[in-house]
Write an enzyme that holds these catalytic residues in place. Structure first.
Site, PDB file in Angstrom:
ATOM      1  N   CYS A  34       4.713  -6.560  -5.054  1.00 15.46           N
ATOM      2  CA  CYS A  34       4.347  -5.134  -5.037  1.00 15.46           C
ATOM      3  C   CYS A  34       4.137  -4.637  -3.609  1.00 15.46           C
ATOM      4  O   CYS A  34       3.257  -5.116  -2.893  1.00 15.46           O
ATOM      5  CB  CYS A  34       3.090  -4.914  -5.877  1.00 15.46           C
ATOM      6  SG  CYS A  34       2.346  -3.290  -5.669  1.00 15.46           S
TER       7      CYS A  34
ATOM      8  N   CYS B 152       0.620  -3.337  -2.860  1.00 12.00           N
ATOM      9  CA  CYS B 152      -0.337  -4.431  -2.657  1.00 12.00           C
ATOM     10  C   CYS B 152      -0.207  -4.985  -1.240  1.00 12.00           C
ATOM     11  O   CYS B 152      -1.208  -5.295  -0.585  1.00 12.00           O
ATOM     12  CB  CYS B 152      -0.102  -5.543  -3.672  1.00 12.00           C
ATOM     13  SG  CYS B 152      -0.166  -5.012  -5.402  1.00 12.00           S
TER      14      CYS B 152
ATOM     15  N   CYS C  91      15.386  13.435  -1.546  1.00 15.61           N
ATOM     16  CA  CYS C  91      14.977  12.311  -2.409  1.00 15.61           C
ATOM     17  C   CYS C  91      15.881  11.096  -2.196  1.00 15.61           C
ATOM     18  O   CYS C  91      17.100  11.166  -2.393  1.00 15.61           O
ATOM     19  CB  CYS C  91      15.013  12.757  -3.870  1.00 15.61           C
ATOM     20  SG  CYS C  91      14.940  11.402  -5.056  1.00 15.61           S
TER      21      CYS C  91
ATOM     22  N   CYS D 102      17.825   9.996  -5.315  1.00 22.32           N
ATOM     23  CA  CYS D 102      18.967  10.875  -5.580  1.00 22.32           C
ATOM     24  C   CYS D 102      20.140  10.502  -4.675  1.00 22.32           C
ATOM     25  O   CYS D 102      21.299  10.448  -5.117  1.00 22.32           O
ATOM     26  CB  CYS D 102      18.581  12.335  -5.349  1.00 22.32           C
ATOM     27  SG  CYS D 102      17.176  12.912  -6.332  1.00 22.32           S
TER      28      CYS D 102
END
Length: 533
Positions: free
Chosen positions: A76, A79, A422, A425
């Site tokens: 992660c 994290c 984005c 995208c």
């Protein structure tokens, strides 16, 4: 020769795949040692953070009065970003001999603990108090070392300063721009305890508490009351405790958030997070150029209208030549459009504008009330359609042309709603183009896209990018949201199957592909700050 052959086989035996008994014994001992380490309740540390697993978790709870545990996944990214701040907070708490300690659990390896505590995203932080593992408290501060330490300090000690006389109270009030004081006849009562809970959570405010009769009298109070003292706007704002209902922590938190803001906020780099996190349902915006004295004078009428809508509408001044320049595209505006007014409904980002800007106090109040009463239609952005919008493989839609294309009863229309900035995208752009080329000779299928930062629709709200919607042919104005993987073959199966993929897993189960946040005034943040399981 026979003797040499026997010797060579004896030497080559272990090297050619076999293991002698000595090696097997050593490996078995090492394996047992590793198993003993896992099964042991010994608690090891990494950078002052306790390394926890199912066999030492109970011991850690019994040895530490306050234990804040991070449940993480090694893969992660959030994290990984938290790790240095978490270690720094652990070191600070240890250096000040705090009763609070920090621990961490690899939730992907310690699945029993992850299941027990309902871990569904990473990182998740939970506080365990006095060895109780059945009711851990969710961490509510920011993911930085300063907030982690302050959050734990307020739970380790008193969350509010006891004020015993008028001199200490006056000095406390003057010490900062904004302080909160709870006046309670009984500091051991339910209302006072609820107040302490709020104080423990609101780390960005300073809290005091008082029970002396002279302090009630000094501040004009006769019953339990929470008071917000400010060096701006109203000097003292009172929130009386309802004798029947008591003190509602959520409602008090909301009121303090609302009234801690200035009546009229200037949109700056420092205030933007306060504005967007205020949880006030409507924002009334005055766009002006601060370098123009004539435009600056418009603030007077704007401010006069604000007081009557406190808590319902947040009034914000946006300098189009300063920090506010970044949000102008969100409204389809340029600096030349100032001065002008806009009202935004934050729930769905609907924007409203006057037919003719009128900056007087009565006109602004009338306009806002009409919007709140549902008497004003939203102002929808629409770009102009490109001349070749329907000759490309991917058809380019805008607000003005969307209805006629998407709800054409003879076509199955697959639309990508995107934002130019984005990254997700951009990553799927080639696949979308290839899909359009594959179906460009099909009369019944249209592959299209719409820039949702420049175009808005009355009945469709886009919350994240990219969002994919399929509009099947036929009557009824049906719409199906596509939620599977974003590749040409899966798109194609979806189209060939009439807009369904019964055997495909939803995209929410695929790690690492959250959408970009929708309708953000600045495309700085990507993702929601957590990784999903």
């Amino acid at each position: 020769l026979v003797w040499l052959l026997v010797l060579s086989l004896a030497w080559l035996g272990p090297a050619s795949g076999g293991k002698d008994k000595g090696e097997e014994v050593i490996e078995e001992e090492e394996k047992e040692k590793r198993e003993d380490e896992v099964l042991s309740d010994e608690i090891k540390e990494e950078d002052n953070v306790l390394v926890l697993h199912e066999h030492n978790f109970a011991r850690a709870l019994s040895e530490h009065q306050l234990l804040l545990v991070e449940f993480y996944a090694p893969w992660c990214v959030h994290c990984q970003q938290l790790a240095p701040a978490f270690a720094q907070a652990a070191a600070e708490l240890r250096n000040e001999s705090s009763p609070a300690r920090l621990g961490k659990v690899d939730a992907t390896a310690q699945t029993a603990l992850a299941t027990e505590f309902g871990i569904t995203s990473y990182p998740t932080l939970k506080l365990f108090r006095d060895g109780n593992r059945t009711h851990p408290l969710a961490y509510t501060g920011r993911m930085d070392s300063q907030d982690i330490v302050r959050w734990l300090q307020r739970r380790a000690g008193h969350s509010a300063t006891l004020l015993q006389d008028t001199d200490t109270a006056a000095a406390f009030i003057d010490s900062e721009d904004l302080v909160v004081i709870g006046f309670f006849k009984d500091l051991g009562g339910e209302a006072a305890q609820a107040f302490f809970e709020v104080a423990a959570d609101m780390l960005d405010m300073t809290f005091g508490v008082a029970e002396a009769a002279e302090l009630f009298q000094a501040y004009g109070l006769s019953a339990d009351t929470v008071c917000l003292f400010k060096q701006f706007d109203e000097r003292q704002t009172n929130f009386p405790v309802d004798p029947a209902r008591g003190l509602d922590t959520a409602e008090l938190t909301r009121l303090l958030r609302v009234h801690s803001l200035q009546l009229v906020m200037d949109f700056t780099n420092e205030t933007s997070s306060l504005i967007f996190n205020a949880k006030i349902p409507h924002h009334m915006l005055l766009f002006l150029n601060n370098s123009s004295p004539e435009q600056l004078s418009l603030r007077d009428g704007f401010r006069a209208a604000a007081a009557g809508f406190r808590g319902e509408v947040l009034f914000v001044v946006v300098d189009v030549a300063g920090h506010g320049a970044d949000v102008l595209p969100f409204f389809g505006m340029t600096a030349a459009d100032a001065p002008t007014l806009r009202l935004v409904k934050m729930e769905n980002n609907r924007k409203y504008r006057m037919e003719q800007d009128d900056f007087s106090d009565p006109a602004i109040r009338t306009f806002i009330q009409e919007v709140l009463d549902g008497k004003v239609k939203p102002h929808l952005l629409s770009a102009e359609p490109p001349e070749d919008w329907d000759t490309r493989p991917v058809k380019v839609l805008v607000g003005k042309t969307f209805e006629q294309v998407a709800f054409d009863e003879t076509k199955n229309v697959f639309v990508k709603f995107y934002a130019p900035w984005c990254s997700h995208c951009q990553a799927m752009a080639a696949a979308w183009e290839e899909l359009a080329e594959r179906y460009q000779d099909r009369e019944d299928i249209v592959i299209a896209e719409m820039d949702s930062t420049a175009n808005e629709l009355e009945n469709i709200t886009i919350h994240g990018y990219p969002t994919l919607h399929y509009f099947p042919a036929g009557p009824g104005r049906k719409m199906v949201e596509y939620k599977s993987t974003r590749d040409v073959e899966t798109f194609s199966r979806f189209l060939e199957n009439g807009g369904t993929l019964p055997e495909e897993p939803p995209v929410s189960e695929v790690r690492g592909q959250p959408p970009c946040p929708g309708l953000s005034p600045a495309p700085a943040g990507q993702g929601d700050g957590s990784c999903r399981m």
